[in-house]
Structure formats: C-alpha cells, structure tokens
Design an enzyme around this catalytic site. Sequence first.
Site, short mmCIF file in Angstrom:
data_model
loop_
_atom_site.label_atom_id
_atom_site.label_comp_id
_atom_site.label_asym_id
_atom_site.label_seq_id
_atom_site.Cartn_x
_atom_site.Cartn_y
_atom_site.Cartn_z
N GLY A 34 11.47 7.53 -5.68
CA GLY A 34 11.18 7.32 -7.09
C GLY A 34 10.03 8.21 -7.52
O GLY A 34 9.40 8.88 -6.69
N LEU A 35 9.76 8.22 -8.80
CA LEU A 35 8.69 9.05 -9.34
C LEU A 35 7.32 8.65 -8.80
O LEU A 35 7.13 7.51 -8.36
CB LEU A 35 8.69 8.96 -10.86
CG LEU A 35 9.89 9.53 -11.61
CD1 LEU A 35 9.81 9.15 -13.08
CD2 LEU A 35 9.97 11.05 -11.45
N GLY A 37 3.90 7.11 -9.00
CA GLY A 37 3.44 6.02 -9.84
C GLY A 37 4.46 4.93 -10.08
O GLY A 37 4.18 3.95 -10.78
N SER A 38 5.63 5.07 -9.49
CA SER A 38 6.68 4.06 -9.69
C SER A 38 6.41 2.79 -8.90
O SER A 38 6.96 1.73 -9.21
CB SER A 38 8.06 4.63 -9.31
OG SER A 38 8.09 5.01 -7.95
N GLY A 39 5.59 2.89 -7.85
CA GLY A 39 5.26 1.72 -7.04
C GLY A 39 5.85 1.72 -5.65
O GLY A 39 5.90 0.69 -4.99
N LYS A 40 6.28 2.89 -5.18
CA LYS A 40 6.91 2.99 -3.87
C LYS A 40 5.99 2.50 -2.75
O LYS A 40 6.38 1.68 -1.91
CB LYS A 40 7.32 4.44 -3.58
CG LYS A 40 8.31 5.03 -4.55
CD LYS A 40 8.68 6.46 -4.17
CE LYS A 40 7.50 7.39 -4.17
NZ LYS A 40 6.85 7.52 -5.49
N SER A 41 4.77 3.03 -2.73
CA SER A 41 3.84 2.69 -1.65
C SER A 41 3.43 1.22 -1.70
O SER A 41 3.33 0.55 -0.65
CB SER A 41 2.60 3.58 -1.71
OG SER A 41 2.94 4.93 -1.45
N SER A 108 10.84 12.26 -2.71
CA SER A 108 12.13 12.82 -2.25
C SER A 108 13.08 13.02 -3.42
O SER A 108 14.08 12.31 -3.55
CB SER A 108 12.75 11.93 -1.17
OG SER A 108 12.75 10.56 -1.51
#
Length: 218
Positions: A34-35, A37-41, A108
């Site tokens: 995802g972009l 700042g999307s909240g992946k981490s 990615s």
Amino acid sequence: MADPANIVWHKTTITKADREARNGHKGAVIWFTGLSGSGKSTLANRVESLLFASGIRTYLLDGDNIRSGLNRDLGFSEADRKENIRRISEVAGLFVDSNAIVLTAFISPFKEDRAAARTRVGNHEFFEIYVKCPLSVCESRDPKGLYKKARKGEIKNFTGIGSAYEAPESPELVIDTSEETVEESAQKVIRLLEKSGIIKENIGQQDPAKGGNGGNGL
C-alpha cells in the site's frame, strides 16, 4: 555472477514438515502492500504481536529496516525497486522454510514484482494484503514527512506523487485503514490465516502486553 551450473542445492536433515510438526503451525508470508502512510507497518506490528503472544514463530520485515542493511545499496529507480522486492522475496522464502510467519511491510508498487514474490514463496503460502487508503488521507498523516518533501521536489519518484502505485487486482484481503481500526484490521488477517489452515483457530485472542491499541492510529 556465479555460474548456476556449479551451484547445487544442499538438502538439510531437518525439513519444513519437521518444523511444522514441532511448532504446530505452518510458515507463510503476509505481504502488506500500500501507499506510504497507509498503515502497513502499524498493522503488521499488531498482527505480529497477536501471533507472537499465541506462541507462533514470527518475523517482521519492514521497508526502512531492510534498506538500512541488506538493501542499503539500492535506490528508488524502477530497476532498484524491482531488485529490492526480489531480495525481500528470497529472504521471506527462507523464513517460510524455517516455519516462521513472516510479515512484510513494503510499498511494493508494481504488480509484476508482487507476482514474482508470490511465485518465489508459493501461492498457498503467500497472502497479499492490500492496505487500502486514499492518497489524501495518507498525505494528511505523512508520519515521516515524505509527502511534503515529494511535493517540494526534494524526493524524486515517490510513489503516489512522482511514481505510480499499481493496486492489487486479486489480493487475499483488502483492508481500508481509513475506515477500520487497527484491531478490526488485525483480526481480519488472523481470521484469514485460520481459514487457510496456516494457524489453528482462536489464535490471537490474547492481548500481548500493550502490543497495540484498538484506535485508528494507523
């Protein structure tokens, strides 16, 4: 580059099946894309906390952490981004063989690269999670100040601004972090792993000591 003809894979005594039998779960890759700042981490950390508290062997591979070591020689050109994901998929595949559930949090941006990662790991052990979030929301969060720099032209080829993001077409799960809490999102990932037979049911019910909060904060 080494001549492939001179390389022979060494079969180890302890197999993946041996590790699965001892640990009571299978290995897998949870690929969060995802972009920025999307909240992946944030989501990956919460899911790992829930799994770890339940005795699951885990490891989290985060974009900035990988670029601080293994991939610090790579930039952000399209070729370097492809190599970045190729190396990550190879490392992730080794973790799966070790019977760990590895969580990867990387933008990615290219479909082709994510498809190659799936092929390397194996379709039945690869779970693509699209962490969906509008660009405007990601930019308003901007936890690292990267969007601000990209808008000023200080960062070239920044995904979402100067470089395209190719959203997954058929991910195993889509999570909209602009509408769901961290806890709601994490539980969806846990349920997916249960239904897929990677982990036993009712895993992740324990709340690890301050391992995350149920608020938005993504």
